[in-house]
Design a protein around this motif. Structure first.
Motif, PDB file in Angstrom:
ATOM      1  N   GLU A 143      42.427  52.120  42.772  1.00 34.55           N
ATOM      2  CA  GLU A 143      43.251  50.926  42.987  1.00 34.55           C
ATOM      3  C   GLU A 143      44.453  51.316  43.817  1.00 34.55           C
ATOM      4  OE1 GLU A 143      44.014  48.747  39.394  1.00 34.55           O
ATOM      5  OE2 GLU A 143      41.857  48.454  39.096  1.00 34.55           O
ATOM      6  N   LEU A 144      44.722  50.481  44.818  1.00 35.49           N
ATOM      7  CA  LEU A 144      45.800  50.777  45.759  1.00 35.49           C
ATOM      8  C   LEU A 144      46.460  49.445  46.087  1.00 35.49           C
ATOM      9  CD1 LEU A 144      47.295  52.572  47.773  1.00 35.49           C
ATOM     10  CD2 LEU A 144      45.364  52.395  49.308  1.00 35.49           C
ATOM     11  N   GLY A 145      47.599  49.188  45.474  1.00 35.33           N
ATOM     12  CA  GLY A 145      48.238  47.891  45.661  1.00 35.33           C
ATOM     13  C   GLY A 145      47.294  46.801  45.223  1.00 35.33           C
ATOM     14  N   ASP A 146      47.022  45.851  46.108  1.00 37.44           N
ATOM     15  CA  ASP A 146      46.105  44.771  45.777  1.00 37.44           C
ATOM     16  C   ASP A 146      44.657  45.107  46.137  1.00 37.44           C
ATOM     17  OD1 ASP A 146      48.065  43.123  44.756  1.00 37.44           O
ATOM     18  OD2 ASP A 146      48.554  42.289  46.715  1.00 37.44           O
ATOM     19  N   PHE A 147      44.458  46.293  46.664  1.00 33.55           N
ATOM     20  CA  PHE A 147      43.103  46.681  47.052  1.00 33.55           C
ATOM     21  C   PHE A 147      42.405  47.421  45.928  1.00 33.55           C
ATOM     22  CE2 PHE A 147      45.272  46.385  51.123  1.00 33.55           C
ATOM     23  CZ  PHE A 147      44.337  45.731  51.892  1.00 33.55           C
ATOM     24  N   TYR A 177      39.796  43.039  48.370  1.00 36.79           N
ATOM     25  CA  TYR A 177      41.193  42.602  48.442  1.00 36.79           C
ATOM     26  C   TYR A 177      41.329  41.433  47.490  1.00 36.79           C
ATOM     27  CZ  TYR A 177      45.745  41.481  50.257  1.00 36.79           C
ATOM     28  OH  TYR A 177      47.092  41.247  50.357  1.00 36.79           O
ATOM     29  N   ARG A 178      41.951  41.680  46.372  1.00 36.31           N
ATOM     30  CA  ARG A 178      41.858  40.718  45.278  1.00 36.31           C
ATOM     31  C   ARG A 178      42.653  39.422  45.429  1.00 36.31           C
ATOM     32  NH1 ARG A 178      41.789  45.052  40.495  1.00 36.31           N
ATOM     33  NH2 ARG A 178      43.284  46.013  41.869  1.00 36.31           N
ATOM     34  N   PRO A 179      43.770  39.393  46.168  1.00 27.00           N
ATOM     35  CA  PRO A 179      44.500  38.118  46.227  1.00 27.00           C
ATOM     36  C   PRO A 179      43.769  37.001  46.974  1.00 27.00           C
ATOM     37  CG  PRO A 179      45.932  39.925  46.827  1.00 27.00           C
ATOM     38  CD  PRO A 179      44.546  40.467  46.761  1.00 27.00           C
ATOM     39  N   CYS A 180      42.813  37.332  47.861  1.00 22.82           N
ATOM     40  CA  CYS A 180      42.271  36.297  48.739  1.00 22.82           C
ATOM     41  C   CYS A 180      40.836  35.952  48.366  1.00 22.82           C
ATOM     42  CB  CYS A 180      42.330  36.763  50.190  1.00 22.82           C
ATOM     43  SG  CYS A 180      41.917  35.461  51.332  1.00 22.82           S
ATOM     44  N   THR A 198      55.323  33.415  34.207  1.00 22.04           N
ATOM     45  CA  THR A 198      54.655  34.696  34.400  1.00 22.04           C
ATOM     46  C   THR A 198      54.400  34.945  35.880  1.00 22.04           C
ATOM     47  OG1 THR A 198      52.643  33.521  33.833  1.00 22.04           O
ATOM     48  CG2 THR A 198      53.518  35.029  32.184  1.00 22.04           C
ATOM     49  N   GLU A 199      54.607  36.214  36.273  1.00 26.34           N
ATOM     50  CA  GLU A 199      54.429  36.568  37.682  1.00 26.34           C
ATOM     51  C   GLU A 199      52.958  36.761  37.995  1.00 26.34           C
ATOM     52  OE1 GLU A 199      56.949  40.029  38.225  1.00 26.34           O
ATOM     53  OE2 GLU A 199      58.228  38.725  39.418  1.00 26.34           O
ATOM     54  N   SER A 200      52.640  36.685  39.272  1.00 25.75           N
ATOM     55  CA  SER A 200      51.270  36.902  39.706  1.00 25.75           C
ATOM     56  C   SER A 200      50.877  38.357  39.468  1.00 25.75           C
ATOM     57  CB  SER A 200      51.168  36.585  41.192  1.00 25.75           C
ATOM     58  OG  SER A 200      49.946  37.036  41.683  1.00 25.75           O
ATOM     59  N   ARG A 201      49.544  38.583  39.283  1.00 22.76           N
ATOM     60  CA  ARG A 201      49.150  39.983  39.108  1.00 22.76           C
ATOM     61  C   ARG A 201      48.952  40.681  40.448  1.00 22.76           C
ATOM     62  NH1 ARG A 201      42.909  38.973  38.291  1.00 22.76           N
ATOM     63  NH2 ARG A 201      43.093  36.734  38.201  1.00 22.76           N
ATOM     64  N   HIS A 202      49.035  39.947  41.538  1.00 19.15           N
ATOM     65  CA  HIS A 202      48.881  40.569  42.852  1.00 19.15           C
ATOM     66  C   HIS A 202      50.245  40.856  43.471  1.00 19.15           C
ATOM     67  CE1 HIS A 202      44.757  39.504  42.413  1.00 19.15           C
ATOM     68  NE2 HIS A 202      45.038  38.219  42.343  1.00 19.15           N
ATOM     69  N   HIS A 203      50.375  42.042  44.069  1.00 18.33           N
ATOM     70  CA  HIS A 203      51.644  42.427  44.684  1.00 18.33           C
ATOM     71  C   HIS A 203      52.093  41.417  45.727  1.00 18.33           C
ATOM     72  CE1 HIS A 203      50.270  46.203  42.990  1.00 18.33           C
ATOM     73  NE2 HIS A 203      51.523  46.596  43.016  1.00 18.33           N
ATOM     74  N   VAL A 204      51.113  40.971  46.530  1.00 21.86           N
ATOM     75  CA  VAL A 204      51.480  40.144  47.689  1.00 21.86           C
ATOM     76  C   VAL A 204      52.133  38.840  47.233  1.00 21.86           C
ATOM     77  CG1 VAL A 204      49.077  39.411  47.861  1.00 21.86           C
ATOM     78  CG2 VAL A 204      50.610  38.978  49.730  1.00 21.86           C
TER      79      VAL A 204
END
Lengths: 219, 298
Positions: free
Chosen positions: A127-131, A153-156, B217-223
């Motif tokens: 795991e690396l940041g959101d990746f 890439y988990r956010p998208c 609660t904050e998002s679990r994603h950094h971005v």
């Protein structure tokens, strides 16, 4: 992590897979170690192992035209069994829970397993940041076939939106000369919401390509 | 004026009540002590005389009290809203709540007053470093509270914004009394929730498409944590209590520019990912709405 049948619900996931060419006279383990070093240098942390396996079954000739059923498991969705039925031009998939494996055993009269083509990809998961990066060495019947790198890439949730970003990441990791192409399945699903079955389709496509390659290198 | 007299009357009534109570306790004290040495030989008679005298004083005091109480006007019942139920509270440690309530009411009242003064002063002396020039100079003197706007008006403003974007869906809910909590779905990219106080934005939280939305609660994603940070900066930047509608509209325009969060590279370095943070450009310029990495924006 228990997900059960909920896997049908789309998840925040996005994957891109790249076939990494193993250089001549170098072993797969060497490449995995090299990539591990690179990704750790970027600041990643290792989060266990992963495993994706695929077994294919052929329908009995008495049932008419021979059809192939692929049964796949993914350690990211440990409670689910993915099955894909190849029927001519169209593929039909079913996502079921673990009992599906037992059902296939019951059906052994009608569907025979092609044991020698059982293929799997396994290796470390980072795991690396959101990746989330998975370095898998592909083996078929204990024979090493190649390396698959999975980047998530988990956010998208839309492949189309994030494609450029994923390619940039992969080329940063593997080197700028490595071509990063979406698989045929992903091409058709670029503007859809990504679901775990899309990952499975991509793996199946790569696995099928490996099976066709006759020359095996033993490592 | 009328109220001042009331207070005086109340005071005298209270003091006469106090006198009655202290004298009555004196009677009982004398009674409980019984005969004393200084009553001498004829102790019994002297003691009774003393008691009679004391009782006489008490009855006098009582008459005074009755007079003052009768002179008091009958108070009109106050409308205290929900706070009336505080008197029915049985738990010991909650009975002190009323005083706290009054105190906090006074504080909010003061804050509101001071902040309106501060606002007028600040709009006269332009200390703002940003390029938005508040057009409030023309409207100075028109002091109106934007904390307390009719829900219908808020709905209108937000619905108007909602209609002007195809890929941004805005829904209003009111879980906390009359203040609106607005949730925004921006294409398949992100979700945001904005808490309003009247027409002023108070809080923003940005999350991913598949995450559940709530205020804290904050998002679990950094971005998305980064985007939330930028959104807080934007909320403060666009803040303008004299033109709240403009502030909300500018903020929404700004937030809408995140529709290409993952697909557009940074304007400065030309890359999707920043080499150290590995984040996509999560900052949007307030004026041009161009994407930048947090580290590239200077």
């Amino acid at each position: 992590m228990k997900r059960g049948k909920a896997t049908i619900i789309c998840e925040v996931k996005n994957g891109s897979y790249s076939q990494y060419p193993v250089p001549e006279n170098k072993t797969g383990t060497y490449v995995i170690e090299l990539l591990t070093k690179r990704i750790l240098a970027l600041g990643a942390s290792q989060q266990g192992q992963f495993l994706v396996d695929c077994e294919s079954y052929l329908s009995h000739p008495q049932m008419g035209t021979t059809k192939t059923v692929h049964i796949l498991h993914n350690s990211e969705q440990p409670a689910s069994v993915f099955s894909i039925l190849e029927s001519g031009t169209k593929n039909i998939h079913v996502i079921a829970d673990g009992l599906f494996d037992l059902l296939m055993m019951k059906l052994s009269q009608h569907y025979t397993s092609k044991k020698q083509t059982k293929i799997e990809s396994k290796g470390p998961r980072f795991e690396l940041g959101d990746f989330c990066v998975k370095l898998g060495s592909v083996t078929m019947n204990q024979n090493f076939k190649g390396i698959l790198v999975e980047v998530e890439y988990r956010p998208c949730v839309m492949a189309n939106a994030v494609w450029g970003l994923l390619r940039e990441f992969l080329q940063g990791l593997l080197g700028p000369t490595v071509p990063v192409q979406p698989t045929q399945h992903l091409m058709s699903r670029m503007n859809e919401i990504y679901t775990p079955i899309d990952t499975i389709y991509q793996y199946l496509e790569h696995f099928s390509a490996y099976r066709k390659v006759t020359g095996m290198r033993n490592n | 004026m009328n109220q001042a007299i009331n207070v005086e009357q109340l005071n005298s009534a209270l003091s006469s009540l106090r006198t009655v109570r202290s004298n009555v306790s004196l009677v009982f004290e004398t009674l409980s002590n019984g005969l004393r040495a200084d009553h001498g030989e004829d102790g019994k008679d002297k003691f009774l005389m003393e008691l009679q005298e004391l009782l006489y004083i008490v009855s006098n005091n009582l008459r005074d009290l009755e007079q003052t109480v009768n002179a008091l006007p009958i108070p009109v019942p106050f409308n205290l809203g929900n706070t009336t139920y505080l008197s029915q509270e049985t738990t010991q440690d909650r009975q002190a709540l009323y005083t706290q309530l009054v105190n906090s009411y006074k504080w909010t009242d003061k804050i509101h007053e001071y902040s309106s003064f501060a606002q007028t002063l600040l709009s006269q002396n332009s200390l703002k470093r940003s390029y938005i020039n508040s057009g409030s100079t023309k409207r100075r003197g028109k002091l109106q509270s934007n904390h307390n706007v009719a829900p219908l008006q808020v709905d209108n403003v937000i619905n108007n914004i909602d209609r002007s974007y195809n890929d941004m869906k805005i829904t209003i809910s009111r879980p906390f009394a009359s203040n609106a909590v607005v949730s925004i779905n921006l294409s398949h990219v992100l979700k945001a929730v904005v808490a309003f106080k009247g027409l002023l934005m108070e809080w923003v939280m940005v999350k991913g498409y598949g995450e559940t939305l709530d205020l804290w609660t904050e998002s679990r994603h950094h971005v998305f944590r980064k985007v939330t940070e930028s959104a807080h900066a934007a909320m403060l930047h666009f803040y303008s209590p004299t033109l709240p509608e403009l502030a909300v509209r500018s903020f929404m325009t700004w937030l809408h520019s995140y529709v290409n969060l993952f697909s557009d590279p940074c304007k400065k370095c030309g890359c999707h990912l920043h080499h150290t943070s590995l984040l996509p450009p999560a900052w949007r310029d307030f004026r041009t709405l161009e994407p930048f990495h947090d580290e590239c924006k200077q």
